[in-house]
Structures are given as C-alpha cells and as structure tokens.
Design an enzyme around this catalytic site. Structure first.
Site: not given
Ligand code: NPG
Length: 368
Positions: A135, A161, A163, A189, A214, A239, A263, A291
């Site tokens: 990500s 991915k 953001k 995402d 996403e 998500d 998740k 994640g």
């Molecule tokens: O690789 C990882 O652990 C992070 C992946 C990621 O982007 N997580 C985001 C999400 O929106 O999915 C996130 C991270 C931290 C807290 C909330 C959401």
C-alpha cells in the site's frame, strides 16, 4: 481452557516514513496488544484500532476501555473459554469488533499453541506462501510517488495499491502506468473519500486497467456503491462497509461490490473473517487480505488467513520493513514477492521480550 489473567499492553512504534491516506497522516503506530494467560501457556492478540476514530468508530483508548470493563470480565465469568465461545459470549455488547477480535485472537492463539496447531491449519490454509502487495500512501508530488513505487517493485511486491483522494487520483494513476507499464498489478483505495456525484471523475480511471477501486464511497452507502458499479468499469472492492459475513452477503446481493477486502479486526476476528471468505467464495467473489499496519503478530495471522483458497488477489500483507525498522517479532521478509505462511503452533511467532519492552508505553494486568 481457564483464563488465569489477561494483560493489556500499549506499544508505540515509529513508522519508517509517514503514511498518508484520505483520512490523515500517521508517523507512528500505537497498538493495543492482548495477552491471555492460562495455566498451560499464553496467547497474543493485536487490536487494529487507530489512535483516533477516523477509519471506523473504534479507537485505541476506547478499545482498551471496553476490553477492561466489559469484554475481559465477561470471559472470566465463563470459566472454561474456547475461541469459538468468545464471539457469542460477547454478543450482548454492541459493536467494538476490533476489540472483540483482538481478544478472540489471543484466546485462539493460546488454544492452538496448547494443541500444537497453527493458525494456518485451523483456518484452512491451502498454500505455503502468499503473494504480497503493498500500500502506497498519498505523496507530496508525482516524482516522489514514482520513486516509492519503483522501490517497492524492486523489492519484489507483486501488486501496487495507491491511496487516492479528490485531487490525487487520475494523475498519479496515469503517471504510474506511463512509467511502469500496463502489466503492473495496480489498484486504488479511496477510503470513502468520494460521493456518487464523482462518478464521472472515477470513470476517468477506467482506461488504466485497475484491478479494483476500493471503498470509493462512505461505509454505509451500500446502494450508492451499487449505482456507482453501473457507471464505472473498474471493479468495486469494499473495505469499511464489510463488517461481517452477513454484510458481505448483503453487499454482494445488492451488486455493491465485485471484490472484498477482508480485515479480520474490522469483522470481529479471524473466525468471522473465515466466514466472510466462505460467503464470498459461495458467491464467486474474490477476496484479498487487507492490512492495518500490524506488528508481526497480526501480520502472522493475516498471512495465514491470506493462504485460504478464496484469497486469489495479492493482499496488503507486506514485509515488516514496509512500515517498521524493527518489528516486535522476527521480521517478515519478502522472498520473491511472497511471504511464507507461519507453520508453528498458534501464530507461529511471538514478541521478542526486549524489543517489546523497548516500545511498551503501558501495561495493565487483569486477573480472573
Ligand atoms: O499494509 C498495511 O498494513 C496497510 C494497508 C493500508 O493501506 N491500510 C489502510 C487502509 O485503509 O486499508 C489503513 C491503515 C491503517 C489504519 C486504517 C487503514
């Protein structure tokens, strides 16, 4: 299994670089860990809440409070505790899925360690390793983004991915495609940052051959996602909207998503995560493991989950060094774009005491 006691431990770990999403920027990860102690051993759980309630309504101080005052005391009253009993025993308390999931994870870890059985075996793993995506946060400039993506592709990640948010969407996607080509597995995402009126803008992503977009709309706008799916070609993945197997079935039936990000913390634990996987498989919906910037504890469990048959898309199961210079467990290291599924009892990993103590900010012991 009888619970002798439960420890709630807060750790604070610096991130290797600030991680920016549409709901804010994180420079460190404050994590609530749950350790359950039984007469024969212990088990670890990781609560994936953030410090602030910006991803969902849960947040870390609230999770600690609800565990300390409602969830843990309820398990103490059970006497005999098994992982399958945790969710039904806590059902009278509404919500708090991430807090409940952390407690269930710790009980499951203790139970599996006592039976010399791995998370992978218990959940139904069919693979010895999983392909890993990564990500990539919102950056200050396109050149900075391209450097970051270049580094991750060099590291071997099999999927990127990005953001996105209004003002940072078409341009970064186009730049990545122009620089790295059409063969790179690429997805975006939005973390709920758009509305249905942005459909024409989101349709401008269609020519870039994305795997998915996403959670473009807010978590409760399931019908909005179904309408958006009729206006754009890029497959929609949910998500935040998917909080249980039931909500997955509803969203799929309503045509709100073609793919689901699972998740475990968001849905209340790894046992419910398996049920979401099963419901999606029954509907022919591919899933991948999301994640929450987990430590090696949550990462171990996520990699095990990601090795179930319905996880046909690379997940956000990146190596420990994506976010942490030093993990609290043995680090997860990418091997040819894959992470090995832990095979040891329970999580197959445990915190390294000195490393854990070095990042611990508080500890609370709750005795039965
Ligand atoms: O690789 C990882 O652990 C992070 C992946 C990621 O982007 N997580 C985001 C999400 O929106 O999915 C996130 C991270 C931290 C807290 C909330 C959401």
């Amino acid at each position: 299994m009888k619970l002798s006691g439960v420890e709630l431990r807060r750790v604070r770990m610096p991130l290797v670089s600030p991680f920016r999403t549409s709901f804010g920027t994180q420079a460190e990860r404050e994590v609530l860990l749950v350790r359950v102690v039984t007469p024969t051993g212990e088990g670890w759980g990781e609560c994936v809440t953030m410090a602030d309630p910006v991803y969902s309504s849960e947040y870390t101080d609230g999770a600690e409070h609800v565990l300390r005052n409602f969830l843990v005391p309820t398990l103490f009253q059970l006497g005999e505790v098994t992982a399958n009993l945790v969710t039904p025993s806590l059902a009278r308390f509404k919500g708090h899925r991430m807090a409940k999931g952390a407690l269930e994870m710790a009980v499951l870890d203790a139970e599996l360690r006592a039976h010399d059985r791995s998370f992978a075996a218990e959940l139904g793993s069919t693979r010895a390793s999983v392909p890993c995506g990564v990500s990539v946060g919102i950056m200050d400039s396109i050149p900075e983004l391209l450097d970051a993506v270049d580094g991750y592709l060099d590291a071997g990640y099999v999927r990127i991915k990005l953001k996105i948010e209004p003002g940072w969407d078409v341009a970064p996607v186009r730049a990545v495609r122009e620089r790295f080509g059409d063969d790179v597995l690429l997805q975006v995402d939005a973390n709920t940052a758009y509305t249905l009126s942005d459909a024409p803008l989101l349709a401008r992503l269609d020519p870039f051959g994305l795997l998915l977009i996403e959670q473009p709309l807010e978590e409760e706008d399931v019908l909005g996602h179904a309408e958006l799916a009729r206006r754009i070609r890029t497959p929609i993945c949910l998500d935040e909207s998917i909080v249980s197997a039931r909500s997955a079935a509803d969203a799929i039936t309503l045509g709100a998503c073609q793919i689901v990000n699972i998740k475990p913390g968001r849905v209340g634990g790894y046992l419910e995560a398996r049920r979401v996987h099963d419901v999606c498989a029954a509907h022919g919906i591919p899933v991948w493991c999301g994640g929450m910037i987990e430590t090696g504890l949550g990462r171990a469990a996520n990699v095990a989950l990601a090795s179930l048959p319905g996880f046909t898309l690379p997940g956000d199961t990146s190596a420990s060094d994506r976010f942490y210079r030093t993990d609290i467990t043995e680090p997860f290291v990418l091997e040819a774009g894959h992470l090995p599924v832990p095979t040891g009892p329970g999580l197959g990993v445990a915190p390294i005491p000195d490393l854990l103590d070095a990042v611990t900010t508080s500890r609370v012991w709750l005795s039965s």
